[in-house]
Design an enzyme around this catalytic site. Sequence first.
Site, mmCIF file in Angstrom:
data_model
loop_
_atom_site.group_PDB
_atom_site.id
_atom_site.type_symbol
_atom_site.label_atom_id
_atom_site.label_comp_id
_atom_site.label_asym_id
_atom_site.label_seq_id
_atom_site.Cartn_x
_atom_site.Cartn_y
_atom_site.Cartn_z
ATOM 1 C CE LYS A 115 -4.387 -1.741 0.960
ATOM 2 N NZ LYS A 115 -5.643 -1.763 1.655
ATOM 3 C CE LYS A 198 -5.187 -8.519 -1.631
ATOM 4 N NZ LYS A 198 -6.594 -8.296 -1.322
ATOM 5 C CE LYS A 201 -13.073 -4.295 0.089
ATOM 6 N NZ LYS A 201 -11.877 -4.073 0.901
HETATM 7 N N1 AQP Z 1 -8.129 -11.542 -3.734
HETATM 8 C C1 AQP Z 1 -8.569 -12.107 -2.607
HETATM 9 N N2 AQP Z 1 -8.770 -13.438 -2.539
HETATM 10 C C2 AQP Z 1 -9.230 -14.017 -1.398
HETATM 11 N N3 AQP Z 1 -9.517 -13.325 -0.282
HETATM 12 C C3 AQP Z 1 -9.340 -11.987 -0.320
HETATM 13 N N4 AQP Z 1 -9.526 -11.016 0.587
HETATM 14 C C4 AQP Z 1 -9.190 -9.826 0.049
HETATM 15 N N5 AQP Z 1 -8.798 -9.987 -1.199
HETATM 16 C C5 AQP Z 1 -8.863 -11.325 -1.466
HETATM 17 C C6 AQP Z 1 -10.060 -11.240 1.927
HETATM 18 O O1 AQP Z 1 -11.233 -10.454 2.066
HETATM 19 C C7 AQP Z 1 -11.351 -10.030 3.415
HETATM 20 C C8 AQP Z 1 -11.624 -8.562 3.496
HETATM 21 O O2 AQP Z 1 -10.530 -7.825 3.052
HETATM 22 P P1 AQP Z 1 -10.397 -6.307 3.467
HETATM 23 O O3 AQP Z 1 -11.387 -5.476 2.780
HETATM 24 O O4 AQP Z 1 -10.434 -6.159 4.925
HETATM 25 O O5 AQP Z 1 -8.938 -5.915 3.023
HETATM 26 P P2 AQP Z 1 -8.024 -6.437 1.892
HETATM 27 O O6 AQP Z 1 -7.527 -7.786 2.247
HETATM 28 O O7 AQP Z 1 -7.003 -5.373 1.674
HETATM 29 O O8 AQP Z 1 -9.013 -6.552 0.646
HETATM 30 P P3 AQP Z 1 -8.964 -5.755 -0.730
HETATM 31 O O9 AQP Z 1 -10.121 -6.172 -1.553
HETATM 32 O O10 AQP Z 1 -7.605 -5.882 -1.323
HETATM 33 O O11 AQP Z 1 -9.255 -4.269 -0.244
HETATM 34 P P4 AQP Z 1 -8.423 -2.959 -0.497
HETATM 35 O O12 AQP Z 1 -8.283 -2.817 -1.976
HETATM 36 O O13 AQP Z 1 -9.218 -1.875 0.134
HETATM 37 O O14 AQP Z 1 -7.094 -3.162 0.184
HETATM 38 C C9 AQP Z 1 -10.048 -10.444 4.119
HETATM 39 O O15 AQP Z 1 -10.291 -11.622 4.850
HETATM 40 C C10 AQP Z 1 -9.120 -10.710 2.985
HETATM 41 O O16 AQP Z 1 -8.105 -11.646 3.307
#
Ligand code: AQP
Length: 333
Positions: A115, A198, A201
Site C-alpha cells: 500500500k 491479488k 476492490k
Molecule cells: N483476492 C482475494 N482473494 C481471497 N480473499 C481476499 N480477501 C481480500 N482480497 C482477497 C479477503 O477479504 C477479506 C476482506 O478484506 P479487506 O477489505 O479487509 O482488506 P483487503 O484484504 O485489503 O481486501 P482488498 O479487496 O484488497 O481491499 P483494499 O483494496 O481496500 O485493500 C479479508 O479476509 C481478505 O483476506
Amino acid sequence: MKTERPVIFSGIQPSGILQIGNYIGALRYFPLLQDDNQCLYCIVDMHAITVRQDPAKLRHNSRSLAALYLACGIDPKKSIVYIQSHVSAHAELAWILNCFTYFGELSRMTQFKDKSAKHADNINAGLFTYPALMASDILLYQAKAVPVGDDQKQHIELTRDVAIRMNNIYGDDLFIVPEPLIHKTGSKVMSLQEPTRKMSKSDADETFVSMLDAPEIVKKKLKRAVTDSLGRVTYDAQNQPGVSNLLTIISSLTNKPMDALVASYEDKGYGALKADAAEAVIETLGPIQAEHARLMNDTAALDAILKGGAERANVLANRTLDEVKRRVGFTAR
Ligand code: AQP
C-alpha cells in the site's frame, strides 16, 4: 471476558464495493460459522481511512457492506453485525497494543509495503500501525478464530505475537490467542488483468468483478481476463496464473473438485472456461444482489440492526478493555 460459545471475529473494509475475492476468500464462510459460535462481523471503516476515502462514498459503502453481509446469509439475530467506529474500544485498545508492537514487526508487513507503493503520496502513520488496530479488533472479543483470505495471514500472526507478549507480562488469561481460518481453495483470488497479483476492490475496475456488477459486466470482465498463449486448460498457478485463477473461481463457487473440473475442459478452450466462470459468478451473485437491493431500500431497518450490533459489541469489548487497562496499571475512573 468469558462467553459460552467460541468467539469468531472478522471484518471487511468498506474501501469500495466488495470484489469476488473478498467473497470467495472470506465472506462466504461467515454465515456457516454462526450457529456454533458467537460471531462478530464488523465493517472496519477505521481501517478504510488509512487510504483517502470520499466521505459520502465511505458512508454509503459502509451501509452497502452491512447489506451485503446480511444478503450473504449473516443473521443479525445470531451474529453481531456492527460498524467499527461505533465501538470506541477498538481505538483505545489499539493505542495500548501499539505500545507492545515493534517498529521492526510493522515494517515487515507485506500489506504496508504494497500500500505504501500504491499510495506513495500518503504513507501515513495509520497505514503503518494498521496491524495493531486489527489486533485490537480481534483481541477485544477474545476471538478464537478469524476467517480471512491468505493476504491477512501475516496480520493474524502479528496479532498472535502481540497477544502472547502481553500474556507473558500481564497473565496468561489476558487474551485468547487467535487462529487464522484460511481455506485451501480460493484464499487468494488473483487480478483479472495481472493474475500474479491479488484481486483488490480498490484497484482499477477492470481488474476485479464486483459483487454488485450486473451480469453483462461480469461477462465482459471475464471475457477480457488475461490468460496465456499455451492453449490448454490445466491448473498450474506458476506457469498459467490466469487460467488457474479462472479455474479457482469456478471450483470455489460450484464446489466442483479441481481435478474433475480440469478434466471437463479436455476438449474445450479458454472461451468456454471464461464463459463458465462468468456463469458461476452470475449464478452466485444473482440472489445476493436481489437481497442487497431490497435491504438498501430500507436503510432505517439496516441502521437499526447496526445500532443493535454496536450496543452488543460495546458491552463485550469494554469487558476486555477494562481488564487490560487495569492490568497495565491505569487508574480506575
Ligand atoms: N483476492 C482475494 N482473494 C481471497 N480473499 C481476499 N480477501 C481480500 N482480497 C482477497 C479477503 O477479504 C477479506 C476482506 O478484506 P479487506 O477489505 O479487509 O482488506 P483487503 O484484504 O485489503 O481486501 P482488498 O479487496 O484488497 O481491499 P483494499 O483494496 O481496500 O485493500 C479479508 O479476509 C481478505 O483476506
